[in-house]
Design a protein around this motif. Structure first.
Motif, PDB file in Angstrom:
ATOM      1  N   GLU A 148      15.161   5.514 -57.350  1.00  0.00           N
ATOM      2  CA  GLU A 148      16.320   5.218 -58.189  1.00  0.00           C
ATOM      3  C   GLU A 148      17.273   4.242 -57.511  1.00  0.00           C
ATOM      4  O   GLU A 148      17.825   3.333 -58.156  1.00  0.00           O
ATOM      5  CB  GLU A 148      17.086   6.518 -58.508  1.00  0.00           C
ATOM      6  CG  GLU A 148      16.249   7.603 -59.153  1.00  0.00           C
ATOM      7  CD  GLU A 148      15.743   8.623 -58.142  1.00  0.00           C
ATOM      8  OE1 GLU A 148      16.238   9.769 -58.145  1.00  0.00           O
ATOM      9  OE2 GLU A 148      14.850   8.258 -57.333  1.00  0.00           O
ATOM     10  N   LEU A 149      17.449   4.408 -56.183  1.00  0.00           N
ATOM     11  CA  LEU A 149      18.369   3.531 -55.460  1.00  0.00           C
ATOM     12  C   LEU A 149      17.821   2.114 -55.339  1.00  0.00           C
ATOM     13  O   LEU A 149      18.582   1.140 -55.358  1.00  0.00           O
ATOM     14  CB  LEU A 149      18.650   4.113 -54.066  1.00  0.00           C
ATOM     15  CG  LEU A 149      19.501   5.396 -54.055  1.00  0.00           C
ATOM     16  CD1 LEU A 149      19.522   6.021 -52.671  1.00  0.00           C
ATOM     17  CD2 LEU A 149      20.923   5.106 -54.534  1.00  0.00           C
ATOM     18  N   HIS A 168      15.996   9.958 -53.096  1.00  0.00           N
ATOM     19  CA  HIS A 168      16.361   9.124 -54.253  1.00  0.00           C
ATOM     20  C   HIS A 168      16.014   7.653 -54.031  1.00  0.00           C
ATOM     21  O   HIS A 168      16.631   6.777 -54.639  1.00  0.00           O
ATOM     22  CB  HIS A 168      17.859   9.285 -54.555  1.00  0.00           C
ATOM     23  CG  HIS A 168      18.244  10.680 -54.945  1.00  0.00           C
ATOM     24  ND1 HIS A 168      18.707  11.597 -54.033  1.00  0.00           N
ATOM     25  CD2 HIS A 168      18.200  11.322 -56.144  1.00  0.00           C
ATOM     26  CE1 HIS A 168      18.955  12.751 -54.654  1.00  0.00           C
ATOM     27  NE2 HIS A 168      18.651  12.606 -55.932  1.00  0.00           N
ATOM     28  N   GLN A 175      15.827   0.774 -57.663  1.00  0.00           N
ATOM     29  CA  GLN A 175      15.934   0.228 -59.014  1.00  0.00           C
ATOM     30  C   GLN A 175      17.355  -0.244 -59.327  1.00  0.00           C
ATOM     31  O   GLN A 175      17.553  -1.260 -59.999  1.00  0.00           O
ATOM     32  CB  GLN A 175      15.485   1.272 -60.041  1.00  0.00           C
ATOM     33  CG  GLN A 175      15.450   0.747 -61.471  1.00  0.00           C
ATOM     34  CD  GLN A 175      14.867   1.758 -62.438  1.00  0.00           C
ATOM     35  OE1 GLN A 175      14.699   2.928 -62.121  1.00  0.00           O
ATOM     36  NE2 GLN A 175      14.553   1.301 -63.647  1.00  0.00           N
ATOM     37  N   SER A 176      18.340   0.484 -58.826  1.00  0.00           N
ATOM     38  CA  SER A 176      19.745   0.104 -59.088  1.00  0.00           C
ATOM     39  C   SER A 176      20.286  -0.866 -58.029  1.00  0.00           C
ATOM     40  O   SER A 176      21.468  -1.204 -58.051  1.00  0.00           O
ATOM     41  CB  SER A 176      20.626   1.360 -59.120  1.00  0.00           C
ATOM     42  OG  SER A 176      20.618   2.018 -57.860  1.00  0.00           O
ATOM     43  N   HIS A 177      19.413  -1.258 -57.086  1.00  0.00           N
ATOM     44  CA  HIS A 177      19.788  -2.193 -56.019  1.00  0.00           C
ATOM     45  C   HIS A 177      20.904  -1.632 -55.132  1.00  0.00           C
ATOM     46  O   HIS A 177      21.726  -2.379 -54.605  1.00  0.00           O
ATOM     47  CB  HIS A 177      20.214  -3.553 -56.604  1.00  0.00           C
ATOM     48  CG  HIS A 177      19.164  -4.184 -57.465  1.00  0.00           C
ATOM     49  ND1 HIS A 177      18.145  -4.962 -56.964  1.00  0.00           N
ATOM     50  CD2 HIS A 177      18.963  -4.129 -58.809  1.00  0.00           C
ATOM     51  CE1 HIS A 177      17.364  -5.362 -57.951  1.00  0.00           C
ATOM     52  NE2 HIS A 177      17.836  -4.870 -59.087  1.00  0.00           N
ATOM     53  N   GLU A 178      20.892  -0.318 -54.945  1.00  0.00           N
ATOM     54  CA  GLU A 178      21.952   0.334 -54.156  1.00  0.00           C
ATOM     55  C   GLU A 178      21.457   0.935 -52.856  1.00  0.00           C
ATOM     56  O   GLU A 178      22.256   1.467 -52.082  1.00  0.00           O
ATOM     57  CB  GLU A 178      22.603   1.445 -54.996  1.00  0.00           C
ATOM     58  CG  GLU A 178      23.360   0.954 -56.218  1.00  0.00           C
ATOM     59  CD  GLU A 178      23.905   2.106 -57.051  1.00  0.00           C
ATOM     60  OE1 GLU A 178      25.127   2.119 -57.286  1.00  0.00           O
ATOM     61  OE2 GLU A 178      23.103   2.980 -57.453  1.00  0.00           O
ATOM     62  N   GLN A 215      13.714  -3.934 -50.943  1.00  0.00           N
ATOM     63  CA  GLN A 215      14.495  -3.618 -52.152  1.00  0.00           C
ATOM     64  C   GLN A 215      14.530  -4.783 -53.139  1.00  0.00           C
ATOM     65  O   GLN A 215      14.416  -4.591 -54.352  1.00  0.00           O
ATOM     66  CB  GLN A 215      15.924  -3.236 -51.765  1.00  0.00           C
ATOM     67  CG  GLN A 215      16.843  -3.020 -52.975  1.00  0.00           C
ATOM     68  CD  GLN A 215      18.257  -2.635 -52.577  1.00  0.00           C
ATOM     69  OE1 GLN A 215      18.475  -1.545 -52.083  1.00  0.00           O
ATOM     70  NE2 GLN A 215      19.214  -3.536 -52.782  1.00  0.00           N
TER      71      GLN A 215
END
Length: 420
Positions: free
Chosen positions: A58-59, A55, A61-64, A103
Protein backbone atom coordinates in the motif's frame (compact mmCIF):
# COMPACT_ATOMS: atom_id res chain seq x y z
CA UNK A 1 41.12 -31.70 3.23
CA UNK A 2 40.66 -35.26 4.44
CA UNK A 3 37.00 -36.00 3.70
CA UNK A 4 36.83 -38.62 6.43
CA UNK A 5 38.21 -36.31 9.12
CA UNK A 6 35.67 -33.52 8.91
CA UNK A 7 33.04 -33.35 6.15
CA UNK A 8 32.06 -37.00 6.36
CA UNK A 9 31.63 -36.71 10.09
CA UNK A 10 29.18 -33.87 9.44
CA UNK A 11 27.37 -35.86 6.76
CA UNK A 12 27.02 -38.79 9.16
CA UNK A 13 25.59 -36.45 11.77
CA UNK A 14 23.25 -35.14 9.12
CA UNK A 15 21.88 -38.63 8.62
CA UNK A 16 20.50 -38.59 12.15
CA UNK A 17 20.72 -34.83 12.71
CA UNK A 18 17.97 -34.24 10.19
CA UNK A 19 15.65 -35.81 12.72
CA UNK A 20 16.56 -33.26 15.38
CA UNK A 21 15.09 -29.82 15.87
CA UNK A 22 18.39 -28.31 14.80
CA UNK A 23 20.76 -30.57 12.91
CA UNK A 24 24.35 -29.58 12.06
CA UNK A 25 23.20 -27.98 8.80
CA UNK A 26 20.00 -26.34 10.12
CA UNK A 27 17.91 -28.85 8.18
CA UNK A 28 14.80 -30.36 9.73
CA UNK A 29 13.01 -33.61 9.02
CA UNK A 30 9.66 -31.88 8.49
CA UNK A 31 10.72 -28.71 6.69
CA UNK A 32 14.06 -29.36 5.01
CA UNK A 33 15.79 -26.04 4.37
CA UNK A 34 12.76 -24.00 5.50
CA UNK A 35 13.08 -22.15 8.77
CA UNK A 36 10.89 -24.22 11.07
CA UNK A 37 7.94 -22.31 12.54
CA UNK A 38 9.16 -18.75 11.78
CA UNK A 39 8.26 -16.04 14.26
CA UNK A 40 5.37 -13.80 13.24
CA UNK A 41 6.29 -10.84 15.45
CA UNK A 42 9.47 -9.15 16.62
CA UNK A 43 9.91 -7.94 20.23
CA UNK A 44 7.89 -4.76 20.98
CA UNK A 45 11.02 -2.57 20.66
CA UNK A 46 10.93 -3.23 16.89
CA UNK A 47 7.25 -2.45 16.32
CA UNK A 48 8.11 0.54 14.08
CA UNK A 49 9.75 -1.90 11.65
CA UNK A 50 6.75 -4.23 11.67
CA UNK A 51 4.26 -1.36 11.23
CA UNK A 52 5.90 -0.33 7.97
CA UNK A 53 6.80 -3.81 6.68
CA UNK A 54 3.22 -5.06 6.96
CA UNK A 55 2.04 -2.26 4.63
CA UNK A 56 4.75 -2.23 1.96
CA UNK A 57 2.39 -2.80 -1.01
CA UNK A 58 0.00 0.00 0.00
CA UNK A 59 2.83 2.40 0.84
CA UNK A 60 4.52 1.75 -2.50
CA UNK A 61 1.26 2.28 -4.36
CA UNK A 62 0.67 5.61 -2.60
CA UNK A 63 4.35 6.58 -3.08
CA UNK A 64 4.73 7.00 0.69
CA UNK A 65 7.11 4.16 1.61
CA UNK A 66 10.27 6.22 1.29
CA UNK A 67 8.86 9.04 3.41
CA UNK A 68 7.67 6.59 6.08
CA UNK A 69 11.12 4.98 6.22
CA UNK A 70 12.74 8.43 6.58
CA UNK A 71 10.58 8.96 9.69
CA UNK A 72 11.41 5.52 11.12
CA UNK A 73 13.42 5.68 14.39
CA UNK A 74 17.00 4.44 14.43
CA UNK A 75 16.80 1.11 16.26
CA UNK A 76 19.73 -1.05 17.31
CA UNK A 77 19.64 -4.75 16.44
CA UNK A 78 21.34 -5.64 19.74
CA UNK A 79 18.05 -6.67 21.37
CA UNK A 80 17.43 -9.47 18.85
CA UNK A 81 18.23 -12.51 20.94
CA UNK A 82 18.09 -15.61 18.75
CA UNK A 83 18.23 -16.82 15.16
CA UNK A 84 14.47 -16.74 14.59
CA UNK A 85 14.29 -13.10 15.69
CA UNK A 86 17.25 -12.29 13.45
CA UNK A 87 15.69 -14.09 10.47
CA UNK A 88 12.40 -12.21 10.84
CA UNK A 89 14.31 -8.93 11.22
CA UNK A 90 16.27 -9.68 8.05
CA UNK A 91 13.05 -10.48 6.18
CA UNK A 92 11.37 -7.28 7.39
CA UNK A 93 14.35 -4.98 6.75
CA UNK A 94 15.23 -6.48 3.36
CA UNK A 95 11.61 -6.30 2.17
CA UNK A 96 11.53 -2.63 3.19
CA UNK A 97 14.80 -2.12 1.32
CA UNK A 98 13.41 -3.56 -1.93
CA UNK A 99 10.33 -1.36 -1.63
CA UNK A 100 12.41 1.72 -0.84
CA UNK A 101 14.81 1.27 -3.75
CA UNK A 102 12.21 0.40 -6.38
CA UNK A 103 9.21 2.47 -5.19
CA UNK A 104 9.31 4.63 -8.34
CA UNK A 105 10.51 1.95 -10.74
CA UNK A 106 13.73 1.94 -12.73
CA UNK A 107 13.58 5.62 -13.72
CA UNK A 108 13.80 7.09 -10.22
CA UNK A 109 16.07 4.79 -8.26
CA UNK A 110 18.08 5.96 -5.26
CA UNK A 111 21.81 6.08 -4.66
CA UNK A 112 21.66 5.78 -0.88
CA UNK A 113 19.78 3.63 1.62
CA UNK A 114 19.16 5.78 4.73
CA UNK A 115 21.11 4.83 7.83
CA UNK A 116 18.03 4.02 9.95
CA UNK A 117 17.38 1.14 7.54
CA UNK A 118 20.89 0.42 6.25
CA UNK A 119 22.69 0.06 9.59
CA UNK A 120 20.32 -2.43 11.27
CA UNK A 121 20.02 -4.40 8.01
CA UNK A 122 23.79 -4.57 7.77
CA UNK A 123 24.22 -5.63 11.40
CA UNK A 124 21.52 -8.31 11.21
CA UNK A 125 23.05 -9.56 7.97
CA UNK A 126 26.47 -9.81 9.58
CA UNK A 127 25.00 -11.82 12.47
CA UNK A 128 23.35 -14.28 10.09
CA UNK A 129 26.05 -14.47 7.44
CA UNK A 130 23.59 -13.24 4.79
CA UNK A 131 23.94 -10.28 2.40
CA UNK A 132 22.02 -7.04 3.12
CA UNK A 133 19.38 -7.63 0.45
CA UNK A 134 16.26 -9.79 0.06
CA UNK A 135 17.25 -13.42 -0.61
CA UNK A 136 15.52 -16.75 -1.21
CA UNK A 137 16.28 -17.51 2.45
CA UNK A 138 14.09 -14.53 3.40
CA UNK A 139 11.21 -14.41 0.92
CA UNK A 140 10.65 -18.19 0.80
CA UNK A 141 12.38 -20.05 3.63
CA UNK A 142 11.46 -17.64 6.47
CA UNK A 143 8.32 -15.92 5.17
CA UNK A 144 5.50 -18.31 5.97
CA UNK A 145 2.96 -19.38 8.55
CA UNK A 146 0.35 -22.10 8.73
CA UNK A 147 -3.21 -20.94 9.34
CA UNK A 148 -3.79 -24.24 11.14
CA UNK A 149 -0.50 -25.14 12.84
CA UNK A 150 -1.43 -28.83 12.74
CA UNK A 151 -2.56 -28.68 9.12
CA UNK A 152 -0.63 -29.55 5.95
CA UNK A 153 1.75 -27.59 3.79
CA UNK A 154 -0.80 -26.50 1.19
CA UNK A 155 -1.78 -23.30 -0.60
CA UNK A 156 -5.01 -23.25 1.39
CA UNK A 157 -3.24 -23.52 4.76
CA UNK A 158 -0.30 -21.18 4.15
CA UNK A 159 0.11 -17.42 4.32
CA UNK A 160 3.00 -15.01 3.89
CA UNK A 161 4.30 -12.91 6.77
CA UNK A 162 5.46 -9.96 4.64
CA UNK A 163 4.36 -9.00 1.11
CA UNK A 164 5.64 -7.04 -1.85
CA UNK A 165 3.51 -5.29 -4.50
CA UNK A 166 1.68 -7.70 -6.81
CA UNK A 167 -1.35 -8.91 -4.85
CA UNK A 168 -2.30 -12.58 -5.03
CA UNK A 169 0.51 -13.30 -7.51
CA UNK A 170 3.12 -12.40 -4.87
CA UNK A 171 1.54 -14.85 -2.47
CA UNK A 172 1.41 -17.48 -5.20
CA UNK A 173 5.02 -16.96 -6.29
CA UNK A 174 6.56 -17.25 -2.83
CA UNK A 175 4.29 -20.05 -1.58
CA UNK A 176 4.56 -22.23 -4.69
CA UNK A 177 8.34 -21.88 -4.39
CA UNK A 178 7.99 -22.91 -0.75
CA UNK A 179 6.01 -26.01 -1.77
CA UNK A 180 8.84 -26.96 -4.14
CA UNK A 181 11.16 -26.81 -1.12
CA UNK A 182 8.78 -28.96 0.91
CA UNK A 183 8.55 -31.53 -1.90
CA UNK A 184 12.35 -31.88 -1.71
CA UNK A 185 12.43 -32.90 1.96
CA UNK A 186 12.53 -36.69 1.28
CA UNK A 187 15.40 -36.14 -1.17
CA UNK A 188 17.38 -34.14 1.38
CA UNK A 189 16.90 -36.89 3.96
CA UNK A 190 18.17 -39.52 1.51
CA UNK A 191 21.36 -37.71 0.47
CA UNK A 192 23.37 -38.88 3.52
CA UNK A 193 21.96 -42.39 2.98
CA UNK A 194 23.47 -42.39 -0.52
CA UNK A 195 26.80 -41.10 0.77
CA UNK A 196 27.00 -43.66 3.56
CA UNK A 197 25.96 -46.41 1.15
CA UNK A 198 28.78 -45.47 -1.25
CA UNK A 199 31.29 -45.45 1.59
CA UNK A 200 30.14 -48.85 2.85
CA UNK A 201 29.70 -50.38 -0.59
CA UNK A 202 26.01 -50.99 0.16
CA UNK A 203 24.52 -51.06 -3.34
CA UNK A 204 21.00 -51.86 -2.15
CA UNK A 205 20.94 -48.87 0.20
CA UNK A 206 22.15 -46.55 -2.58
CA UNK A 207 19.54 -47.88 -5.00
CA UNK A 208 16.68 -47.40 -2.52
CA UNK A 209 17.84 -43.88 -1.60
CA UNK A 210 18.20 -42.86 -5.25
CA UNK A 211 14.69 -44.11 -5.98
CA UNK A 212 13.40 -41.95 -3.13
CA UNK A 213 15.35 -38.94 -4.39
CA UNK A 214 13.99 -39.46 -7.92
CA UNK A 215 10.41 -39.46 -6.66
CA UNK A 216 11.07 -36.36 -4.59
CA UNK A 217 12.47 -34.48 -7.61
CA UNK A 218 9.36 -35.48 -9.58
CA UNK A 219 7.25 -34.07 -6.74
CA UNK A 220 9.23 -30.82 -6.96
CA UNK A 221 8.38 -30.55 -10.66
CA UNK A 222 4.71 -31.20 -9.92
CA UNK A 223 4.74 -28.49 -7.23
CA UNK A 224 6.37 -26.03 -9.64
CA UNK A 225 3.44 -26.53 -12.04
CA UNK A 226 1.25 -24.69 -9.52
CA UNK A 227 3.01 -21.49 -10.59
CA UNK A 228 0.68 -21.43 -13.62
CA UNK A 229 -2.36 -21.61 -11.32
CA UNK A 230 -1.42 -19.02 -8.71
CA UNK A 231 0.74 -16.45 -10.53
CA UNK A 232 -0.36 -14.12 -13.35
CA UNK A 233 2.55 -13.78 -15.83
CA UNK A 234 1.74 -10.15 -16.65
CA UNK A 235 1.69 -9.24 -12.94
CA UNK A 236 4.92 -11.12 -12.27
CA UNK A 237 6.69 -9.49 -15.19
CA UNK A 238 5.16 -6.04 -15.01
CA UNK A 239 4.89 -5.44 -11.26
CA UNK A 240 6.65 -8.01 -9.08
CA UNK A 241 9.90 -8.60 -10.87
CA UNK A 242 11.55 -5.28 -10.22
CA UNK A 243 11.08 -5.70 -6.45
CA UNK A 244 13.09 -8.93 -6.63
CA UNK A 245 15.94 -7.20 -8.49
CA UNK A 246 19.27 -6.25 -7.01
CA UNK A 247 21.96 -3.66 -7.66
CA UNK A 248 24.62 -5.83 -9.25
CA UNK A 249 24.76 -6.24 -13.04
CA UNK A 250 21.69 -4.00 -13.22
CA UNK A 251 21.88 -1.09 -15.70
CA UNK A 252 19.24 0.76 -13.65
CA UNK A 253 21.73 1.02 -10.76
CA UNK A 254 25.16 0.74 -12.39
CA UNK A 255 26.99 2.08 -9.34
CA UNK A 256 25.26 -0.10 -6.79
CA UNK A 257 23.81 1.23 -3.53
CA UNK A 258 25.40 3.20 -0.69
CA UNK A 259 24.45 1.79 2.72
CA UNK A 260 24.53 5.02 4.74
CA UNK A 261 26.31 4.63 8.05
CA UNK A 262 27.98 1.40 6.92
CA UNK A 263 30.48 2.64 4.33
CA UNK A 264 30.74 5.59 1.97
CA UNK A 265 31.36 3.56 -1.19
CA UNK A 266 28.41 1.89 -2.95
CA UNK A 267 28.03 -1.88 -2.73
CA UNK A 268 26.58 -4.31 -5.27
CA UNK A 269 24.33 -7.24 -4.44
CA UNK A 270 22.37 -9.58 -6.70
CA UNK A 271 18.60 -9.85 -6.51
CA UNK A 272 16.58 -12.98 -5.87
CA UNK A 273 17.31 -16.08 -7.94
CA UNK A 274 16.24 -19.72 -7.96
CA UNK A 275 19.97 -20.42 -7.83
CA UNK A 276 19.91 -19.23 -4.20
CA UNK A 277 17.97 -22.36 -3.25
CA UNK A 278 20.32 -25.01 -1.87
CA UNK A 279 18.35 -27.89 -3.40
CA UNK A 280 19.78 -28.13 -6.91
CA UNK A 281 23.28 -27.41 -5.62
CA UNK A 282 22.98 -30.46 -3.36
CA UNK A 283 21.73 -32.64 -6.21
CA UNK A 284 24.49 -31.46 -8.54
CA UNK A 285 27.19 -32.27 -6.00
CA UNK A 286 25.67 -35.66 -5.20
CA UNK A 287 25.20 -36.74 -8.82
CA UNK A 288 28.52 -35.37 -10.02
CA UNK A 289 27.11 -32.72 -12.36
CA UNK A 290 29.84 -30.31 -13.45
CA UNK A 291 29.13 -26.84 -14.80
CA UNK A 292 31.32 -24.83 -17.14
CA UNK A 293 33.11 -21.79 -15.79
CA UNK A 294 30.59 -19.16 -16.87
CA UNK A 295 27.62 -20.82 -15.18
CA UNK A 296 29.54 -22.27 -12.21
CA UNK A 297 30.84 -18.79 -11.38
CA UNK A 298 27.29 -17.47 -11.01
CA UNK A 299 26.10 -20.59 -9.15
CA UNK A 300 29.00 -20.42 -6.70
CA UNK A 301 28.35 -16.72 -6.09
CA UNK A 302 24.72 -17.51 -5.28
CA UNK A 303 25.92 -19.78 -2.45
CA UNK A 304 26.97 -16.62 -0.61
CA UNK A 305 23.26 -15.71 -0.53
CA UNK A 306 22.37 -18.86 1.43
CA UNK A 307 22.45 -19.39 5.19
CA UNK A 308 26.06 -20.44 5.96
CA UNK A 309 24.97 -23.83 7.35
CA UNK A 310 23.22 -24.69 4.08
CA UNK A 311 26.25 -23.59 2.07
CA UNK A 312 28.39 -25.81 4.30
CA UNK A 313 26.18 -28.82 3.58
CA UNK A 314 26.66 -28.33 -0.16
CA UNK A 315 30.42 -28.08 0.28
CA UNK A 316 30.54 -31.15 2.50
CA UNK A 317 28.58 -33.21 -0.03
CA UNK A 318 31.17 -32.20 -2.64
CA UNK A 319 33.97 -33.65 -0.47
CA UNK A 320 32.46 -37.14 -0.44
CA UNK A 321 33.50 -40.09 -2.61
CA UNK A 322 32.02 -39.87 -6.09
CA UNK A 323 28.61 -41.49 -6.50
CA UNK A 324 29.05 -41.49 -10.27
CA UNK A 325 32.36 -43.36 -9.97
CA UNK A 326 30.73 -45.85 -7.59
CA UNK A 327 27.96 -46.51 -10.12
CA UNK A 328 30.52 -46.99 -12.89
CA UNK A 329 32.59 -49.40 -10.81
CA UNK A 330 29.73 -51.63 -9.66
CA UNK A 331 28.50 -54.37 -11.93
CA UNK A 332 24.89 -53.60 -11.13
CA UNK A 333 22.37 -52.70 -13.82
CA UNK A 334 19.73 -51.71 -11.26
CA UNK A 335 22.11 -49.24 -9.62
CA UNK A 336 22.98 -47.65 -12.97
CA UNK A 337 19.30 -47.52 -13.89
CA UNK A 338 18.32 -45.69 -10.69
CA UNK A 339 21.23 -43.27 -11.05
CA UNK A 340 20.09 -42.49 -14.59
CA UNK A 341 16.53 -42.08 -13.33
CA UNK A 342 17.74 -39.47 -10.83
CA UNK A 343 19.62 -37.54 -13.49
CA UNK A 344 16.58 -37.79 -15.82
CA UNK A 345 14.25 -36.36 -13.16
CA UNK A 346 16.68 -33.49 -12.46
CA UNK A 347 16.95 -32.83 -16.18
CA UNK A 348 13.15 -32.80 -16.48
CA UNK A 349 12.91 -30.33 -13.57
CA UNK A 350 15.38 -27.99 -15.25
CA UNK A 351 13.54 -28.30 -18.56
CA UNK A 352 10.27 -27.42 -16.83
CA UNK A 353 11.90 -24.46 -15.11
CA UNK A 354 12.87 -23.18 -18.57
CA UNK A 355 9.21 -23.52 -19.61
CA UNK A 356 8.11 -21.50 -16.58
CA UNK A 357 10.71 -18.78 -17.21
CA UNK A 358 9.62 -18.60 -20.84
CA UNK A 359 5.99 -18.03 -19.87
CA UNK A 360 6.72 -15.55 -17.10
CA UNK A 361 9.63 -13.61 -18.61
CA UNK A 362 10.42 -14.33 -22.27
CA UNK A 363 6.86 -14.16 -23.62
CA UNK A 364 5.87 -11.03 -21.64
CA UNK A 365 9.15 -9.37 -22.66
CA UNK A 366 8.36 -10.00 -26.34
CA UNK A 367 4.83 -8.65 -25.89
CA UNK A 368 6.15 -5.55 -24.16
CA UNK A 369 8.58 -4.81 -26.99
CA UNK A 370 5.77 -5.24 -29.50
CA UNK A 371 3.46 -2.87 -27.62
CA UNK A 372 6.17 -0.25 -27.30
CA UNK A 373 6.85 -0.39 -31.04
CA UNK A 374 3.17 0.16 -31.73
CA UNK A 375 3.30 3.32 -29.58
CA UNK A 376 -0.19 2.76 -28.28
CA UNK A 377 -1.68 3.96 -25.01
CA UNK A 378 0.06 1.52 -22.68
CA UNK A 379 -1.37 2.57 -19.32
CA UNK A 380 -3.68 -0.44 -19.09
CA UNK A 381 -1.01 -2.97 -20.09
CA UNK A 382 0.52 -4.36 -16.91
CA UNK A 383 3.51 -5.91 -18.67
CA UNK A 384 4.72 -2.54 -19.96
CA UNK A 385 5.40 -1.37 -16.42
CA UNK A 386 8.36 -3.76 -16.27
CA UNK A 387 11.86 -2.28 -16.29
CA UNK A 388 13.44 -2.27 -19.74
CA UNK A 389 16.84 -3.06 -18.21
CA UNK A 390 15.63 -6.50 -17.07
CA UNK A 391 14.14 -7.71 -20.34
CA UNK A 392 16.96 -10.15 -21.08
CA UNK A 393 18.15 -10.78 -17.55
CA UNK A 394 17.08 -12.60 -14.43
CA UNK A 395 16.55 -10.74 -11.17
CA UNK A 396 19.81 -12.28 -9.96
CA UNK A 397 21.64 -10.54 -12.80
CA UNK A 398 22.17 -13.51 -15.13
CA UNK A 399 21.38 -13.67 -18.84
CA UNK A 400 18.58 -15.96 -17.88
CA UNK A 401 17.70 -18.17 -20.85
CA UNK A 402 21.26 -18.81 -21.97
CA UNK A 403 22.20 -19.58 -18.38
CA UNK A 404 19.31 -22.00 -17.78
CA UNK A 405 19.85 -23.84 -21.06
CA UNK A 406 23.57 -24.17 -20.41
CA UNK A 407 22.97 -25.59 -16.93
CA UNK A 408 20.33 -27.93 -18.37
CA UNK A 409 22.69 -29.18 -21.08
CA UNK A 410 25.46 -29.78 -18.55
CA UNK A 411 23.08 -31.95 -16.53
CA UNK A 412 22.88 -34.30 -19.53
CA UNK A 413 26.63 -34.88 -19.28
CA UNK A 414 26.11 -36.77 -16.02
CA UNK A 415 24.61 -39.74 -17.88
CA UNK A 416 27.01 -42.68 -17.98
CA UNK A 417 27.67 -43.97 -21.51
CA UNK A 418 26.58 -47.54 -22.17
CA UNK A 419 30.13 -48.56 -23.03
CA UNK A 420 31.55 -47.57 -19.62
Amino acid sequence: MNAASHPYRNIRKCCTGLLNKRGPYQVSEDCGFLLKEPLQELPPHYQPWMDIARHIPELVQSHELRSEIYKMPMLSSEFLQNEKELRLAHLVLSMMTMGYVWQEGEKDTVETLPCNLAVPLWNVSQSLGLPPILTHADGVLANWMKKDPEGPFSMENLELLINLPGGDSVRGFFLVTLLVEVAAVPAIKNIPVVINGVRCGDTNAVVQALENISQSIQDMTDALKLMHVYVDPSVFYGIMRIFLSGWKDNPSMPKGLIYEGVQKEPMEYSGGSAAQSSLLHCFDELLGIKHEESSSSFLNRMRDYMPPAHKQLIQDISYQPSLKSFVQQQNCGHLKQTYHLCVSKLLALRNYHITVVSRFITVPAARTRQLRKQSQDLEDETVTRAPIALEERGTGGSGIMNFLKTVRDQTKDAFIPETS
